[in-house]
Design a protein around this motif. Structure first.
Motif, PDB file in Angstrom:
ATOM      1  N   ALA A 146       0.602  -1.393   0.247  1.00  0.00           N
ATOM      2  CA  ALA A 146       0.069  -0.095   0.007  1.00  0.00           C
ATOM      3  C   ALA A 146       0.986   1.231  -0.074  1.00  0.00           C
ATOM      4  CB  ALA A 146      -1.128   0.001   1.204  1.00  0.00           C
ATOM      5  N   ARG A 147       2.155   1.215   0.842  1.00  0.00           N
ATOM      6  CA  ARG A 147       2.962   2.387   0.716  1.00  0.00           C
ATOM      7  C   ARG A 147       3.607   2.581  -0.489  1.00  0.00           C
ATOM      8  NH1 ARG A 147       5.391   1.148   5.382  1.00  0.00           N
ATOM      9  NH2 ARG A 147       7.109  -0.165   4.415  1.00  0.00           N
ATOM     10  N   GLN A 148       4.051   1.776  -1.163  1.00  0.00           N
ATOM     11  CA  GLN A 148       4.375   1.771  -2.505  1.00  0.00           C
ATOM     12  C   GLN A 148       3.641   2.225  -3.515  1.00  0.00           C
ATOM     13  OE1 GLN A 148       5.623  -2.241  -3.629  1.00  0.00           O
ATOM     14  NE2 GLN A 148       7.646  -1.992  -2.571  1.00  0.00           N
ATOM     15  N   VAL A 149       2.222   1.842  -3.458  1.00  0.00           N
ATOM     16  CA  VAL A 149       1.229   2.440  -4.197  1.00  0.00           C
ATOM     17  C   VAL A 149       1.020   4.027  -4.017  1.00  0.00           C
ATOM     18  CG1 VAL A 149      -1.216   2.652  -4.974  1.00  0.00           C
ATOM     19  CG2 VAL A 149       0.064   0.324  -4.529  1.00  0.00           C
ATOM     20  N   VAL A 150       0.867   4.382  -2.693  1.00  0.00           N
ATOM     21  CA  VAL A 150       0.710   5.821  -2.236  1.00  0.00           C
ATOM     22  C   VAL A 150       1.703   6.561  -2.761  1.00  0.00           C
ATOM     23  CG1 VAL A 150       0.238   7.262  -0.301  1.00  0.00           C
ATOM     24  CG2 VAL A 150      -1.049   4.845  -0.729  1.00  0.00           C
ATOM     25  N   ARG A 151       3.026   6.139  -2.454  1.00  0.00           N
ATOM     26  CA  ARG A 151       4.076   7.052  -2.555  1.00  0.00           C
ATOM     27  C   ARG A 151       4.485   7.260  -4.228  1.00  0.00           C
ATOM     28  NH1 ARG A 151       8.413   5.144   2.221  1.00  0.00           N
ATOM     29  NH2 ARG A 151       7.048   6.185   3.884  1.00  0.00           N
ATOM     30  N   GLY A 152       4.209   5.948  -4.749  1.00  0.00           N
ATOM     31  CA  GLY A 152       4.388   6.123  -6.293  1.00  0.00           C
ATOM     32  C   GLY A 152       3.456   7.008  -6.927  1.00  0.00           C
ATOM     33  N   LEU A 153       2.452   7.252  -6.505  1.00  0.00           N
ATOM     34  CA  LEU A 153       1.516   8.151  -7.017  1.00  0.00           C
ATOM     35  C   LEU A 153       1.367   9.586  -6.742  1.00  0.00           C
ATOM     36  CD1 LEU A 153      -1.419   5.351  -7.405  1.00  0.00           C
ATOM     37  CD2 LEU A 153       0.181   6.242  -9.320  1.00  0.00           C
ATOM     38  N   ALA A 154       2.410   9.756  -5.797  1.00  0.00           N
ATOM     39  CA  ALA A 154       2.370  10.805  -4.822  1.00  0.00           C
ATOM     40  C   ALA A 154       2.121  12.376  -5.894  1.00  0.00           C
ATOM     41  CB  ALA A 154       3.487  11.144  -4.110  1.00  0.00           C
ATOM     42  N   ASP A 155       2.681  12.350  -6.989  1.00  0.00           N
ATOM     43  CA  ASP A 155       2.543  13.246  -7.905  1.00  0.00           C
ATOM     44  C   ASP A 155       1.944  12.912  -9.115  1.00  0.00           C
ATOM     45  OD1 ASP A 155       3.241  16.032  -8.320  1.00  0.00           O
ATOM     46  OD2 ASP A 155       5.158  15.488  -9.395  1.00  0.00           O
ATOM     47  N   PHE A 156       1.015  12.105  -9.129  1.00  0.00           N
ATOM     48  CA  PHE A 156       0.511  11.476 -10.252  1.00  0.00           C
ATOM     49  C   PHE A 156      -0.797  12.386 -10.649  1.00  0.00           C
ATOM     50  CE2 PHE A 156      -2.083   8.824 -13.204  1.00  0.00           C
ATOM     51  CZ  PHE A 156      -0.942   8.383 -14.000  1.00  0.00           C
ATOM     52  N   PRO A 157      -1.228  12.990 -11.924  1.00  0.00           N
ATOM     53  CA  PRO A 157      -2.101  13.884 -12.121  1.00  0.00           C
ATOM     54  C   PRO A 157      -3.503  13.221 -12.109  1.00  0.00           C
ATOM     55  CG  PRO A 157      -0.799  13.638 -13.931  1.00  0.00           C
ATOM     56  CD  PRO A 157       0.082  12.687 -12.963  1.00  0.00           C
ATOM     57  N   GLN A 158      -4.284  13.850 -11.519  1.00  0.00           N
ATOM     58  CA  GLN A 158      -5.709  13.126 -11.444  1.00  0.00           C
ATOM     59  C   GLN A 158      -6.386  12.984 -12.734  1.00  0.00           C
ATOM     60  OE1 GLN A 158      -8.147  13.004  -8.610  1.00  0.00           O
ATOM     61  NE2 GLN A 158      -6.929  13.549  -6.800  1.00  0.00           N
ATOM     62  N   HIS A 159      -6.034  14.121 -13.679  1.00  0.00           N
ATOM     63  CA  HIS A 159      -6.524  13.882 -15.008  1.00  0.00           C
ATOM     64  C   HIS A 159      -6.297  12.617 -15.754  1.00  0.00           C
ATOM     65  CE1 HIS A 159      -3.129  14.808 -17.296  1.00  0.00           C
ATOM     66  NE2 HIS A 159      -2.780  15.706 -16.389  1.00  0.00           N
ATOM     67  N   ALA A 160      -5.091  12.085 -15.418  1.00  0.00           N
ATOM     68  CA  ALA A 160      -4.467  10.894 -16.299  1.00  0.00           C
ATOM     69  C   ALA A 160      -4.933   9.406 -15.361  1.00  0.00           C
ATOM     70  CB  ALA A 160      -2.948  11.203 -16.506  1.00  0.00           C
ATOM     71  N   LEU A 161      -5.910   9.414 -14.589  1.00  0.00           N
ATOM     72  CA  LEU A 161      -5.962   8.176 -13.769  1.00  0.00           C
ATOM     73  C   LEU A 161      -6.420   7.182 -14.734  1.00  0.00           C
ATOM     74  CD1 LEU A 161      -7.202   9.663 -10.505  1.00  0.00           C
ATOM     75  CD2 LEU A 161      -5.428   8.263 -10.841  1.00  0.00           C
ATOM     76  N   ASP A 162      -7.217   7.373 -16.069  1.00  0.00           N
ATOM     77  CA  ASP A 162      -7.624   6.518 -16.771  1.00  0.00           C
ATOM     78  C   ASP A 162      -6.446   5.992 -17.572  1.00  0.00           C
ATOM     79  OD1 ASP A 162      -7.022   8.921 -18.261  1.00  0.00           O
ATOM     80  OD2 ASP A 162      -8.816   8.827 -19.608  1.00  0.00           O
ATOM     81  N   ARG A 163      -5.042   6.385 -17.370  1.00  0.00           N
ATOM     82  CA  ARG A 163      -4.103   5.936 -18.060  1.00  0.00           C
ATOM     83  C   ARG A 163      -3.183   4.965 -17.107  1.00  0.00           C
ATOM     84  NH1 ARG A 163      -1.263   9.300 -21.847  1.00  0.00           N
ATOM     85  NH2 ARG A 163      -1.642   7.790 -23.391  1.00  0.00           N
ATOM     86  N   LEU A 164      -3.779   4.956 -16.029  1.00  0.00           N
ATOM     87  CA  LEU A 164      -2.973   4.324 -15.054  1.00  0.00           C
ATOM     88  C   LEU A 164      -3.119   2.800 -14.818  1.00  0.00           C
ATOM     89  CD1 LEU A 164      -1.045   4.252 -12.360  1.00  0.00           C
ATOM     90  CD2 LEU A 164      -3.024   4.746 -10.901  1.00  0.00           C
ATOM     91  N   VAL A 165      -1.910   2.029 -14.923  1.00  0.00           N
ATOM     92  CA  VAL A 165      -2.256   0.539 -14.707  1.00  0.00           C
ATOM     93  C   VAL A 165      -1.143   0.150 -13.416  1.00  0.00           C
ATOM     94  CG1 VAL A 165      -1.742  -1.914 -15.753  1.00  0.00           C
ATOM     95  CG2 VAL A 165      -2.707   0.044 -16.962  1.00  0.00           C
ATOM     96  N   ILE A 166      -1.404  -0.785 -12.662  1.00  0.00           N
ATOM     97  CA  ILE A 166      -0.781  -1.049 -11.655  1.00  0.00           C
ATOM     98  C   ILE A 166      -0.397  -2.880 -11.671  1.00  0.00           C
ATOM     99  CG2 ILE A 166      -0.500  -1.621  -9.187  1.00  0.00           C
ATOM    100  CD1 ILE A 166      -1.982   1.041  -8.889  1.00  0.00           C
ATOM    101  N   GLN A 202     -14.054   5.372  -5.116  1.00  0.00           N
ATOM    102  CA  GLN A 202     -14.514   4.146  -5.465  1.00  0.00           C
ATOM    103  C   GLN A 202     -14.465   3.880  -7.050  1.00  0.00           C
ATOM    104  OE1 GLN A 202     -17.309   2.328  -3.131  1.00  0.00           O
ATOM    105  NE2 GLN A 202     -16.645   0.217  -3.842  1.00  0.00           N
ATOM    106  N   ALA A 203     -15.024   4.760  -7.630  1.00  0.00           N
ATOM    107  CA  ALA A 203     -15.443   4.615  -9.283  1.00  0.00           C
ATOM    108  C   ALA A 203     -14.030   4.662  -9.849  1.00  0.00           C
ATOM    109  CB  ALA A 203     -16.196   5.664  -9.831  1.00  0.00           C
ATOM    110  N   VAL A 204     -13.057   5.332  -9.476  1.00  0.00           N
ATOM    111  CA  VAL A 204     -11.674   5.528 -10.152  1.00  0.00           C
ATOM    112  C   VAL A 204     -10.957   4.069  -9.789  1.00  0.00           C
ATOM    113  CG1 VAL A 204      -9.456   6.367 -10.040  1.00  0.00           C
ATOM    114  CG2 VAL A 204     -11.345   7.974 -10.132  1.00  0.00           C
ATOM    115  N   ALA A 205     -11.111   3.780  -8.598  1.00  0.00           N
ATOM    116  CA  ALA A 205     -10.473   2.465  -8.069  1.00  0.00           C
ATOM    117  C   ALA A 205     -10.953   1.153  -8.766  1.00  0.00           C
ATOM    118  CB  ALA A 205     -10.421   2.220  -6.675  1.00  0.00           C
ATOM    119  N   SER A 206     -12.268   1.201  -9.206  1.00  0.00           N
ATOM    120  CA  SER A 206     -12.741   0.146  -9.858  1.00  0.00           C
ATOM    121  C   SER A 206     -12.534   0.107 -11.265  1.00  0.00           C
ATOM    122  CB  SER A 206     -14.442  -0.335  -9.410  1.00  0.00           C
ATOM    123  OG  SER A 206     -14.970   0.938  -9.715  1.00  0.00           O
TER     124      SER A 206
END
Ligand code: PEP
Length: 252
Positions: A146-166, A202-206
Motif C-alpha cells: 500500500a505504501r509503494q502505491v501511495v508513494r509511487g502515485l504521490a505526484d500523479f495527475p488526477q486527469h490521467a488516472l484513466d491511463r494508470l495500470v498497476i 471508488q469509481a476510479v479504483a474500480s
C-alpha cells in the motif's frame, strides 16, 4: 464498465532485433493480431523497440519501454527519456519494476517522478509494486505494498488516472518458479484497489487495471486470471517463448 484484460511481456535484457522479429512471426501463427481480445503489450530492450514497434506485424501489438529517466532530456549519459520511447512509436512504460528497485536502488520518490514524467511524455505507465520474501514472512506485506502505491502515485495527475495500470509482482515470485496462490494474489489486488479508492474514489479504483506478475505460465494463469480483481498478467520468463506467451491469451 468491464476492465479490458492486459497480457504484457517483459523481455528484460533479452532479444536482438532479429530474435524479436522471429518471435513475432511465431507468435502471429497462433493469433490473428488484428483481432486480439486482450491488450497485448511487449516491453523489449530499448535497442529493439523502434524496429519491432514499427514492424508490419509488430504494429498490431502495443509496445513499451522497460524504464525511463525522470528528466525529459539532458546530460544523462546512457539514459532513455519518455519522449524517446514515444518516438519509437511505443505507448507504454514500466516504472518501478522490482529489478530496478533492488539492483538499481530506485526508491519511491524517484519512481513517483518517473510516473509523472511518463504522463508528461504521453506514455501509459505500469507502476510495479510488490513485497520481498522477508516482508511477506514478517507479516508486513499489505502495508509495504500500500505504501509503494501511495508513494509511487504521490505526484500523479488526477486527469490521467484513466491511463494508470498497476502490476502487483511479489519479489519472491519473480523468476523463481514460485507463484502467489490465487487467493493470496486476489487478497493483495483487493487491498490495492481499496488503497486506490481511499486515494481517489471508488469509481476510479474500480476502473484501474491491476495485473499480477511472478512466474505466470499457461499452467497457472487460468486460476489467477479468474480472480475478480486480477485484470491480466505481466509476464517475464514465459513471454520469451512465443508459444507459451500465445497460450496465455484467450484463457477464460
Ligand atoms: C517480471 O519480470 O515482471 C516477471 C514477472 O518475471 P517472471 O514472469 O519471469 O517471474
Amino acid at each position: 464498465m468491464a476492465r479490458k484484460r492486459i497480457v504484457a511481456g517483459n523481455w528484460k535484457m533479452n532479444m536482438t532485433i532479429e530474435e524479436g522479429r522471429n518471435w513475432l512471426r511465431s507468435f502471429s501463427r497462433h493469433h490473428d493480431l488484428a483481432q486480439l481480445v486482450e491488450e497485448v503489450i511487449i516491453f523489449p530492450p530499448f535497442t529493439a523497440l523502434a524496429a519491432l514497434a514499427n514492424d508490419e506485424q509488430g504494429n498490431l501489438l502495443q509496445w513499451g519501454g522497460q524504464n525511463l529517466h525522470e528528466a525529459g532530456a539532458g546530460a544523462y549519459t546512457g539514459e532513455i527519456s519518455g519522449p524517446m520511447i514515444r518516438d519509437c512509436h511505443a505507448g507504454w512504460v514500466l516504472v518501478g519494476h522490482s529489478e530496478r528497485r533492488t539492483l538499481f536502488q530506485e526508491q519511491d520518490d524517484l519512481i513517483s517522478r518517473k510516473m509523472r514524467r511518463a504522463i508528461d511524455s504521453d506514455l501509459q505507465p505500469i507502476l510495479c509494486v510488490g513485497e520481498t520474501l522477508e516482508e511477506r514472512e514478517s507479516g508486513q506485506f499489505m502495508e509495504v505494498v500500500a505504501r509503494q502505491v501511495v508513494r509511487g502515485l504521490a505526484d500523479f495527475p488526477q486527469h490521467a488516472l484513466d491511463r494508470l495500470v498497476i502490476a502487483y509482482e511479489p519479489v519472491w515470485a519473480i523468476g523463481t518458479g514460485k507463484t502467489a496462490s490465487p487467493q493470496d494474489a486476489q487478497d493483495m489486488h483487493q487491498h490495492i484497489r481499496e488503497t486506490l479508492s481511499r486515494l481517489y474514489t471508488q469509481a476510479v479504483a474500480s476502473s484501474i487495471r491491476i495485473l499480477y506478475g511472478g512466474s505466470v505460465k499457461p499452467e497457472n494463469a487460468a486460476s489467477l486470471f479468474a480472480c475478480p480483481d486480477i485484470d491480466g498478467g505481466l509476464v517475464g520468463g514465459a513471454s520469451l517463448d512465443p508459444d507459451q506467451f500465445a497460450a496465455l491469451l484467450g484463457i477464460r
